[in-house]
Write an enzyme that holds these catalytic residues in place. Sequence first.
Site, short mmCIF file in Angstrom:
data_model
loop_
_atom_site.label_atom_id
_atom_site.label_comp_id
_atom_site.label_asym_id
_atom_site.label_seq_id
_atom_site.Cartn_x
_atom_site.Cartn_y
_atom_site.Cartn_z
N GLU A 186 0.82 -1.22 0.00
CA GLU A 186 0.00 0.00 0.00
C GLU A 186 0.85 1.26 0.00
OE1 GLU A 186 -0.78 -2.66 1.79
OE2 GLU A 186 -2.79 -3.18 1.09
N HIS A 230 -10.92 -4.60 8.82
CA HIS A 230 -11.49 -4.53 7.47
C HIS A 230 -12.84 -3.82 7.47
CE1 HIS A 230 -8.53 -7.72 6.80
NE2 HIS A 230 -8.74 -7.64 5.51
#
Lengths: 327, 336
Positions: free
Chosen positions: B68, B137
């Site tokens: 990321e 998440h």
Amino acid sequence: MSASDNKHNREDYLRMYRQMVRIRTFEDNANQLYLSAKMPGLTHMYSGEEAVAVGICEALTDSDRITSTHRGHGHCVAKGADFQAMFCELLGKEEGYCRGKGGSMHIADQSHGNLGANAIVGGSMGIATGSALRAKLQKSDDVTVCFFGDGATAQGLLYEVMNMAALWNLPVIYACENNGYSEYTATAEIAAGSITDRARAFGIEAFEVDGQDVLAVNELTRELTGRCRRGEGPFFIELQTYRYHGHHVGDINREYYRPKAEEKDWKESRDPIEKFTQWLTGEGIASTDELEAMKAEISDDAASAVDYALKAKYPETHEVDMHVFAD
Amino acid sequence: MSAEKSPELRELSYAEAIREAMDIALGSDPRVILMGEDIGVYGGAFQVTGDLVHKYGTDRVMDTPISELGGAGVAVGAALTGLRPIFEFQFSDFAALAMEQIVNQAAKVRFMLGGAVSVPLVMRFPAGSGTGAAAQHSQSIEAWLGHVPGLKVVQPSTPEDAKGMLLAALDDPDPVMIFEHKILYKMKGHVPEGRYTTPIGKAAVRREGKDVSIVATSLMVHKALSAADQLASEGIDCDVIDLRTVRPMDRETVLASVRKTGRLICVYEGVKTLGVGAEVSAMVAESDAFDFLDAPIVRLGGSESPIPYNPELEKAVVPQVPDILEAARNIAKGQI
């Protein structure tokens, strides 16, 4: 030092010499501005590392890009910036490269392809790699050089982007300026194993070069930029060099982490400008008088640029709201 | 939405609407590229990218490694030097890994360089709870990024806006962060054909009412509308504002609503404290609309905990329709 075809390349050599002296002179003046409290913030001197920036940038064109570091004045000068706008930026003036908003650690010069210095150690590695991705996708033949120090090799970002650059064959050269110290800590204490082997683990060809030898740096970079333009990138170079000052200008009493004898040895026996001076005069390319005259001229240029910058106006305070967004 | 559906209106899911926007952008602007983890042949974690890789190839629809920070950095550099990347995070939670490049680089480069450069970067963040995916998440982190000058932060709540705001983001010269609630991906709604943009920084009045203003974001807009339907039958008439953009916030639309109703409830899924509702409330309290208030402002936000795994616990940590009903009844009766 070695180079063939000496006379033929006289102009190139003298330009390299000029650029190295310009960096040293710029830094001497910046140091004085800081020590005399005329400059805000903090700044990191490039003195001692001139052959790295000049050897590399003299192998680049204005369309080639670089990303720079907190120790970025040398890259900025080497890529073609002018003294006046640089000193204005250091002093926070409106006519500075960043209108006084970036200062020493964010100095940039888009007209010559300097995408900017970065005050996050290793922070520009993604930007350099993204610039190279743009070049590849747009089928442009420019090359991006990512400057960073040995300290930045401890950042995870380097390994994430080298992985992508290798997977996608990007035209980027990762240039690690190893000056022996990660801020106030010897590199040996923060870097395990070999720095170049880390790049090789991704299948990236990696080179080690004497960063005090401007001709060796330039020759290697010319070869690698050519190969990048032919789609053979990325590459990694580790340049052995030395910073003459402390981590930043306020780091004066530093014997607790770096012996004075070591500093003396690098300055007296491996100074990049002195080495190049000896070579230029030894090869009969320039006389001592010519080189001294060039130094004097650069010194005058710097003095008048400093003088101009000291008198230049500050941006209006309402500019603080500008440039956050385009509108 | 509560508007009546007419049969001739074309419907797409929220995910399909985003894909259509990306398709239009890829087809019309060679500078546009998509980057993200598993967005190629797999089609993206929520199948938003779908089969675009087959139409545009792997140079335009790029699978990135699970990196990321690096992926975001490469996208920033590509945007800074002339491309228009759309970077997809698999889950908005993973933005934490990329915060340095988003906050210190993308958001600040224009400013630090005195306006000499532009970072036209679009980032997409599948966000929110309701999928049983637990604490790493399921977060709603739009307020983190909304706190950073230099970033624009949007939360489209309908398929039509999801498409229009993505195309508006691509037209924008600055970084735009798009938070897409995962529960909305399958929601269908009318989506106009072709290219259009939905302005960034403009809220939408989804329902007009005179008694209570409900300012909501993302999935909470739908919960607010559902609550408003029930409240109408009880004689409580709600104005439902879909904020759509967290930064820059549409001050005028919110204040006008509060001046009309005199009562304000903010509903948002992010953690209540220091969240979007705090900013909305302060905006009202600092304005002349404060003088129109007949009751204290109510914030309904996420609880002071991570998102739990157990489905019942998961529901309990974010505002639900009954919470909105209760708050609206109390505020309307002057019981708060």
